[in-house]
Design a protein around this motif. Structure first.
Motif, PDB file in Angstrom:
ATOM      1  N   ASN A  77       0.923  -1.085   0.053  1.00  0.00           N
ATOM      2  CA  ASN A  77       0.024  -0.035   0.120  1.00  0.00           C
ATOM      3  C   ASN A  77       0.835   1.118   0.043  1.00  0.00           C
ATOM      4  O   ASN A  77       0.240   2.202  -0.651  1.00  0.00           O
ATOM      5  N   GLN A  78       2.083   1.271   0.739  1.00  0.00           N
ATOM      6  CA  GLN A  78       2.874   2.301   0.818  1.00  0.00           C
ATOM      7  C   GLN A  78       3.423   2.470  -0.690  1.00  0.00           C
ATOM      8  O   GLN A  78       3.886   3.802  -0.940  1.00  0.00           O
ATOM      9  N   VAL A  79       3.882   1.546  -1.454  1.00  0.00           N
ATOM     10  CA  VAL A  79       4.172   1.734  -2.666  1.00  0.00           C
ATOM     11  C   VAL A  79       3.268   2.640  -3.506  1.00  0.00           C
ATOM     12  O   VAL A  79       3.510   3.417  -4.196  1.00  0.00           O
ATOM     13  N   ILE A  80       2.107   2.156  -3.497  1.00  0.00           N
ATOM     14  CA  ILE A  80       0.832   2.824  -4.261  1.00  0.00           C
ATOM     15  C   ILE A  80       0.919   4.240  -3.811  1.00  0.00           C
ATOM     16  O   ILE A  80       0.751   5.368  -4.523  1.00  0.00           O
ATOM     17  N   ASP A  81       0.878   4.196  -2.430  1.00  0.00           N
ATOM     18  CA  ASP A  81       0.650   5.825  -2.003  1.00  0.00           C
ATOM     19  C   ASP A  81       1.792   6.743  -2.349  1.00  0.00           C
ATOM     20  O   ASP A  81       1.513   7.971  -2.583  1.00  0.00           O
ATOM     21  N   GLU A  82       3.169   6.079  -2.128  1.00  0.00           N
ATOM     22  CA  GLU A  82       4.153   7.076  -2.355  1.00  0.00           C
ATOM     23  C   GLU A  82       4.433   7.354  -3.587  1.00  0.00           C
ATOM     24  O   GLU A  82       4.858   8.427  -4.100  1.00  0.00           O
ATOM     25  N   TYR A  83       3.693   6.519  -4.742  1.00  0.00           N
ATOM     26  CA  TYR A  83       4.143   6.899  -6.147  1.00  0.00           C
ATOM     27  C   TYR A  83       2.962   7.227  -6.955  1.00  0.00           C
ATOM     28  O   TYR A  83       3.047   7.809  -8.085  1.00  0.00           O
ATOM     29  N   ALA A  84       1.743   7.162  -6.305  1.00  0.00           N
ATOM     30  CA  ALA A  84       0.604   7.443  -6.896  1.00  0.00           C
ATOM     31  C   ALA A  84      -0.240   8.664  -6.321  1.00  0.00           C
ATOM     32  O   ALA A  84      -0.418   9.676  -6.693  1.00  0.00           O
ATOM     33  N   VAL A  85      -0.670   7.984  -5.106  1.00  0.00           N
ATOM     34  CA  VAL A  85      -1.690   9.026  -4.281  1.00  0.00           C
ATOM     35  C   VAL A  85      -1.215  10.037  -3.713  1.00  0.00           C
ATOM     36  O   VAL A  85      -1.680  11.321  -3.841  1.00  0.00           O
ATOM     37  N   ALA A  86      -0.364   9.892  -2.793  1.00  0.00           N
ATOM     38  CA  ALA A  86       0.467  11.209  -2.189  1.00  0.00           C
ATOM     39  C   ALA A  86       0.957  12.159  -2.940  1.00  0.00           C
ATOM     40  O   ALA A  86       0.776  13.391  -2.821  1.00  0.00           O
ATOM     41  N   PRO A  87       1.787  11.962  -4.185  1.00  0.00           N
ATOM     42  CA  PRO A  87       1.923  13.091  -5.106  1.00  0.00           C
ATOM     43  C   PRO A  87       0.991  13.869  -5.675  1.00  0.00           C
ATOM     44  O   PRO A  87       0.991  15.124  -5.628  1.00  0.00           O
ATOM     45  N   GLY A 145      -2.620  20.295  -3.390  1.00  0.00           N
ATOM     46  CA  GLY A 145      -2.718  21.397  -2.220  1.00  0.00           C
ATOM     47  C   GLY A 145      -2.245  22.726  -2.879  1.00  0.00           C
ATOM     48  O   GLY A 145      -2.368  23.756  -2.207  1.00  0.00           O
ATOM     49  N   TYR A 146      -1.832  22.783  -4.126  1.00  0.00           N
ATOM     50  CA  TYR A 146      -1.185  23.993  -4.760  1.00  0.00           C
ATOM     51  C   TYR A 146      -2.287  24.493  -5.560  1.00  0.00           C
ATOM     52  O   TYR A 146      -2.182  25.559  -6.351  1.00  0.00           O
ATOM     53  N   THR A 147      -3.303  23.729  -5.919  1.00  0.00           N
ATOM     54  CA  THR A 147      -4.621  24.359  -6.869  1.00  0.00           C
ATOM     55  C   THR A 147      -5.348  25.530  -5.829  1.00  0.00           C
ATOM     56  O   THR A 147      -5.081  25.680  -4.705  1.00  0.00           O
ATOM     57  N   PRO A 148      -5.927  26.249  -6.662  1.00  0.00           N
ATOM     58  CA  PRO A 148      -6.610  27.611  -5.979  1.00  0.00           C
ATOM     59  C   PRO A 148      -7.530  27.101  -4.831  1.00  0.00           C
ATOM     60  O   PRO A 148      -8.053  25.840  -4.767  1.00  0.00           O
ATOM     61  N   GLU A 149      -7.734  27.705  -3.766  1.00  0.00           N
ATOM     62  CA  GLU A 149      -8.455  27.362  -2.684  1.00  0.00           C
ATOM     63  C   GLU A 149      -9.860  27.222  -2.909  1.00  0.00           C
ATOM     64  O   GLU A 149     -10.587  26.242  -2.384  1.00  0.00           O
ATOM     65  N   ARG A 201      -6.742  12.520   1.278  1.00  0.00           N
ATOM     66  CA  ARG A 201      -5.545  12.022   1.460  1.00  0.00           C
ATOM     67  C   ARG A 201      -4.714  13.584   1.817  1.00  0.00           C
ATOM     68  O   ARG A 201      -3.655  13.557   2.628  1.00  0.00           O
ATOM     69  N   ALA A 202      -5.138  14.540   0.972  1.00  0.00           N
ATOM     70  CA  ALA A 202      -4.248  15.865   1.336  1.00  0.00           C
ATOM     71  C   ALA A 202      -4.394  16.176   2.586  1.00  0.00           C
ATOM     72  O   ALA A 202      -3.694  16.627   3.261  1.00  0.00           O
ATOM     73  N   GLU A 203      -5.827  15.842   3.082  1.00  0.00           N
ATOM     74  CA  GLU A 203      -6.082  16.352   4.445  1.00  0.00           C
ATOM     75  C   GLU A 203      -5.204  15.825   5.639  1.00  0.00           C
ATOM     76  O   GLU A 203      -4.730  16.142   6.502  1.00  0.00           O
ATOM     77  N   ALA A 204      -4.793  14.396   5.137  1.00  0.00           N
ATOM     78  CA  ALA A 204      -4.079  13.507   6.333  1.00  0.00           C
ATOM     79  C   ALA A 204      -2.574  13.786   5.903  1.00  0.00           C
ATOM     80  O   ALA A 204      -1.687  13.246   6.671  1.00  0.00           O
ATOM     81  N   LEU A 205      -2.160  14.524   5.038  1.00  0.00           N
ATOM     82  CA  LEU A 205      -0.502  14.632   4.846  1.00  0.00           C
ATOM     83  C   LEU A 205       0.021  15.031   5.899  1.00  0.00           C
ATOM     84  O   LEU A 205       1.159  14.487   6.468  1.00  0.00           O
ATOM     85  N   PRO A 206      -0.255  16.207   6.553  1.00  0.00           N
ATOM     86  CA  PRO A 206       0.567  16.542   7.902  1.00  0.00           C
ATOM     87  C   PRO A 206       0.983  15.394   8.907  1.00  0.00           C
ATOM     88  O   PRO A 206       1.895  15.175   9.498  1.00  0.00           O
TER      89      PRO A 206
END
Length: 263
Positions: A60-70, A76-80, A208-213
């Motif tokens: 699962n971490q491989v999927i997250d690291e290379y697909a979901v998290a990026p 997070g850089y898209t307009p608010e 996922r963006a919300e959980a990043l911190p």
């Protein structure tokens, strides 16, 4: 996907069978050592298949690291206003499931609250992109099948790691499978199917963006698997207590800080 389109009931029936098997056959092991602060979670957690779980966790971490998290980081850089609109839409799309679980938990007040939010936001709020209900002080709350099972008194069961869906106790794992299988909007049209897909993908990215911190902090600890497992258990135990209280309004995550040590 082609198999599901030919026979959408197949997956739902399998999910229901899995649920019934667990609900009638699960058992729970408890301990009174080292209770944590958020709710009655005892340590060590019951993780009898830990070696297997760690293997699936690594996948699962491989999927997250290379697909979901990026993708989540880029999001997070898209307009608010875009992030807020997507968050509102995906949350509103899940309100029928929240409504169903409110009813299953026997909480009439929260079910009416959810129904009112969904009706207003789906109409005046343009399918939920605009959260009209907040301005009218109709608060949002969360609810899911795992919480419902906990409110019913079903025990946690052992920890399991589900491919793609992540870490959960057995009770919540069944809830996750049911959430995938139960589509309140059905397969009535191409539009409904498209909206379901957009809500599913968008919701995954938004959450996922919300959980990043939190996950970034947990990854800095010596054992990411156990740290994430333990924090998730705390949050879910607190969530079940919130469901039992039946408090209307936003659910405050009482367990949001990373532990200082995880073994």
């Amino acid at each position: 996907m082609p198999l599901f389109k030919r026979s959408p009931a197949l997956f739902r029936n399998a999910a229901l069978l899995l649920s019934l098997t667990y609900l009638y056959g699960c058992s729970s092991r408890t301990s009174t050592d080292n209770p944590m602060t958020c709710a009655q979670v005892s340590y060590p957690l019951y993780d009898p298949a830990e070696p297997v779980n760690r293997g699936i966790f690594a996948f699962n971490q491989v999927i997250d690291e290379y697909a979901v998290a990026p993708v989540a980081r880029g999001y997070g850089y898209t307009p608010e206003f875009f992030q807020l609109g997507l968050h509102n839409f995906t949350t509103n799309f899940n309100e029928p499931t929240v409504f169903l679980n409110d009813l299953l938990q026997g909480n009439g007040k929260r079910s009416l609250n959810t129904l009112g939010r969904f009706t207003l936001n789906s109409t005046a709020g343009l399918l939920g992109v605009i959260d009209v209900s907040d301005s009218l002080e109709i608060p949002r709350h969360r609810s899911d099948f795992g919480q419902t099972f906990g409110v019913w008194g079903i025990p946690d069961g052992p920890i399991v790691e589900i491919p793609v869906l992540g870490t959960a106790n057995s009770r919540d794992a069944v809830g996750k499978v049911l959430a995938v299988a139960v589509n309140p909007f059905g397969d009535s049209s191409d539009t409904a199917e498209t909206l379901t897909t957009v809500a599913s993908v968008g919701g995954t990215i938004d959450k996922r963006a919300e959980a990043l911190p939190l996950t970034d902090a947990l990854q800095a600890l010596p054992d990411y698997y156990s740290a994430l497992r333990d924090v998730s258990a705390e949050k879910r135990a607190d969530f079940v207590l919130e469901g039992k209280r039946g408090a209307s309004g936003l659910h405050d995550d009482l367990c949001t800080e990373a532990p200082t040590d995880a073994t």
